[in-house]
Scaffold this motif. Structure first.
Motif, PDB file in Angstrom:
ATOM      1  N   ALA A   1       1.091  -1.265   0.027  1.00 26.76           N
ATOM      2  CA  ALA A   1       0.012  -0.084   0.060  1.00 26.76           C
ATOM      3  C   ALA A   1       0.840   1.314  -0.141  1.00 26.76           C
ATOM      4  O   ALA A   1       1.904   1.346   0.690  1.00 26.76           O
ATOM      5  N   ASN A   2       0.332   2.204  -0.840  1.00 30.83           N
ATOM      6  CA  ASN A   2       1.179   3.479  -0.774  1.00 30.83           C
ATOM      7  C   ASN A   2       1.125   4.261   0.515  1.00 30.83           C
ATOM      8  O   ASN A   2      -0.167   4.623   0.815  1.00 30.83           O
ATOM      9  N   PRO A   3       2.225   4.562   1.164  1.00 29.18           N
ATOM     10  CA  PRO A   3       2.054   5.158   2.721  1.00 29.18           C
ATOM     11  C   PRO A   3       1.835   6.556   2.423  1.00 29.18           C
ATOM     12  O   PRO A   3       1.977   7.294   3.606  1.00 29.18           O
ATOM     13  N   GLY A   4       1.869   7.027   1.259  1.00 28.88           N
ATOM     14  CA  GLY A   4       2.013   8.616   1.119  1.00 28.88           C
ATOM     15  C   GLY A   4       3.646   9.024   1.129  1.00 28.88           C
ATOM     16  O   GLY A   4       4.527   8.554   1.757  1.00 28.88           O
ATOM     17  N   ALA A   5       3.926  10.199   0.255  1.00 26.49           N
ATOM     18  CA  ALA A   5       5.227  10.515   0.198  1.00 26.49           C
ATOM     19  C   ALA A   5       5.683  11.650   1.241  1.00 26.49           C
ATOM     20  O   ALA A   5       4.848  12.343   1.656  1.00 26.49           O
ATOM     21  N   ARG A   6       6.888  11.237   1.900  1.00 30.30           N
ATOM     22  CA  ARG A   6       7.583  12.171   2.599  1.00 30.30           C
ATOM     23  C   ARG A   6       8.337  13.153   1.759  1.00 30.30           C
ATOM     24  O   ARG A   6       9.100  12.647   1.001  1.00 30.30           O
ATOM     25  N   PRO A   7       8.545  14.492   2.296  1.00 32.60           N
ATOM     26  CA  PRO A   7       9.429  15.462   1.814  1.00 32.60           C
ATOM     27  C   PRO A   7      10.996  14.937   2.073  1.00 32.60           C
ATOM     28  O   PRO A   7      11.075  14.300   3.213  1.00 32.60           O
ATOM     29  N   SER A   8      11.912  15.003   1.100  1.00 33.07           N
ATOM     30  CA  SER A   8      13.208  14.621   1.268  1.00 33.07           C
ATOM     31  C   SER A   8      14.017  15.618   0.532  1.00 33.07           C
ATOM     32  O   SER A   8      13.544  16.636  -0.227  1.00 33.07           O
ATOM     33  N   PHE A   9      15.246  15.534   0.337  1.00 40.32           N
ATOM     34  CA  PHE A   9      16.189  16.597  -0.123  1.00 40.32           C
ATOM     35  C   PHE A   9      15.995  16.424  -1.568  1.00 40.32           C
ATOM     36  O   PHE A   9      16.217  15.457  -2.376  1.00 40.32           O
ATOM     37  N   ASN A  10      15.385  17.558  -2.246  1.00 39.22           N
ATOM     38  CA  ASN A  10      15.031  17.665  -3.568  1.00 39.22           C
ATOM     39  C   ASN A  10      14.285  16.586  -4.238  1.00 39.22           C
ATOM     40  O   ASN A  10      14.524  15.997  -5.030  1.00 39.22           O
ATOM     41  N   GLY A  11      13.311  16.241  -3.292  1.00 39.58           N
ATOM     42  CA  GLY A  11      12.523  14.905  -3.837  1.00 39.58           C
ATOM     43  C   GLY A  11      11.676  14.597  -2.663  1.00 39.58           C
ATOM     44  O   GLY A  11      11.060  15.130  -1.808  1.00 39.58           O
ATOM     45  N   GLU A  12      10.869  13.307  -2.939  1.00 38.80           N
ATOM     46  CA  GLU A  12      10.105  12.464  -2.106  1.00 38.80           C
ATOM     47  C   GLU A  12      10.796  11.199  -1.668  1.00 38.80           C
ATOM     48  O   GLU A  12      11.521  10.391  -2.259  1.00 38.80           O
ATOM     49  N   ARG A  13      10.233  10.736  -0.360  1.00 38.25           N
ATOM     50  CA  ARG A  13      10.453   9.288  -0.086  1.00 38.25           C
ATOM     51  C   ARG A  13       9.285   8.726   0.503  1.00 38.25           C
ATOM     52  O   ARG A  13       8.508   9.229   0.858  1.00 38.25           O
ATOM     53  N   TYR A  14       9.304   7.403   0.046  1.00 37.61           N
ATOM     54  CA  TYR A  14       8.139   6.302   0.389  1.00 37.61           C
ATOM     55  C   TYR A  14       8.667   5.111   1.395  1.00 37.61           C
ATOM     56  O   TYR A  14       9.852   4.496   0.895  1.00 37.61           O
ATOM     57  N   VAL A  15       8.320   4.859   2.555  1.00 42.21           N
ATOM     58  CA  VAL A  15       9.067   4.086   3.437  1.00 42.21           C
ATOM     59  C   VAL A  15       7.801   3.142   3.683  1.00 42.21           C
ATOM     60  O   VAL A  15       6.689   3.417   4.274  1.00 42.21           O
TER      61      VAL A  15
END
Length: 236
Positions: free
Chosen positions: A67-81
């Motif tokens: 399941a898509n947990p939603g994107a977290r902001p990261s340095f110059n992009g996004e992160r999915y964990v």
């Protein structure tokens, strides 16, 4: 009978409320476009939709869907964990390693402890046409006929190919996003059906300089001074 009437009366009341306010049922929003990423050695793909992350790795031997947990902001992009899958999308230009095709993002995927790197997002314009090969999608707004193979290739300062009938070749130059073709020499074979017509339309287009555009879908659009176009798709 009362149990059957209650839902019907509720539905009528709902419709009456819509009529009173001048609004109808809300139109569902169109589904968001999937985000795609890929890598090589070993080959892998990743699809991100609003609902899930789907990873296909090791040339298909490894498959992880969560399941898509939603994107977290990261340095110059996004992160999915997630427990099984972590995806880092960095907005930095990336080459796929198999060709000179370039993408908007650099993507790192860790799937069940194994990390791979690749590219994702929109395909960027070719930095240089030299060494690229394309097939025609449409000429003059008309889709090319499927039974007539087409090609447009750029090598050094020369372009060559076929628009559906004869082979052609000649010089070209690109400056400020405008491609100017020299005199195109072609074989003199007559072709039945639509092949000859689409070739004639392409030659007419190339008599004057054409503007180059590279939409995010990876195509190349040649637009002439009269507004006529040729749309081509990159050959990997």
């Amino acid at each position: 009978m009362k149990m059957l009437l209650a839902p019907a009366l509720a539905a009528v009341a709902t419709l009456a409320g819509c009529a009173a306010t001048g609004t109808g049922p809300a139109t569902p929003a169109p589904p968001a476009e999937a985000y795609m990423a890929l890598g090589t050695e070993p080959g892998w793909t990743l699809e991100i939709t609003p609902a899930r992350l789907a990873y296909n790795g090791d040339y298909g031997a490894t498959r992880v869907a969560v399941a898509n947990p939603g994107a977290r902001p990261s340095f110059n992009g996004e992160r999915y964990v997630t427990d099984r899958l972590t995806v880092d999308v960095t907005h930095s230009a990336c080459s796929d390693g198999m060709s000179d095709r370039r993408y908007r993002d650099t993507v790192t995927v860790t799937a069940e402890g194994k990390t791979v790197k690749g590219c994702g997002g929109a395909i960027l314009p070719a930095a240089d046409l030299t060494g690229t090969r394309w097939t025609f999608v449409s000429i003059g707004g008309t889709p090319v006929v499927a039974d007539r193979p087409t090609e447009l290739a750029f090598e050094g300062e020369r372009m060559s190919g076929s628009a559906g009938c004869n082979r052609f070749g000649g010089s070209y130059a690109v400056e400020d996003g405008v491609l100017t073709a020299g005199q195109l020499a072609a074989t003199l074979m007559a072709c039945p059906g639509a092949g000859m017509a689409q070739e004639r339309a392409f030659f007419d287009l190339m008599k004057t300089p054409v503007r180059l555009n590279f939409p995010s879908d990876g195509t190349m659009v040649l637009t002439g001074e009269n507004g006529q176009t040729a749309v081509l798709k990159r050959v990997i």
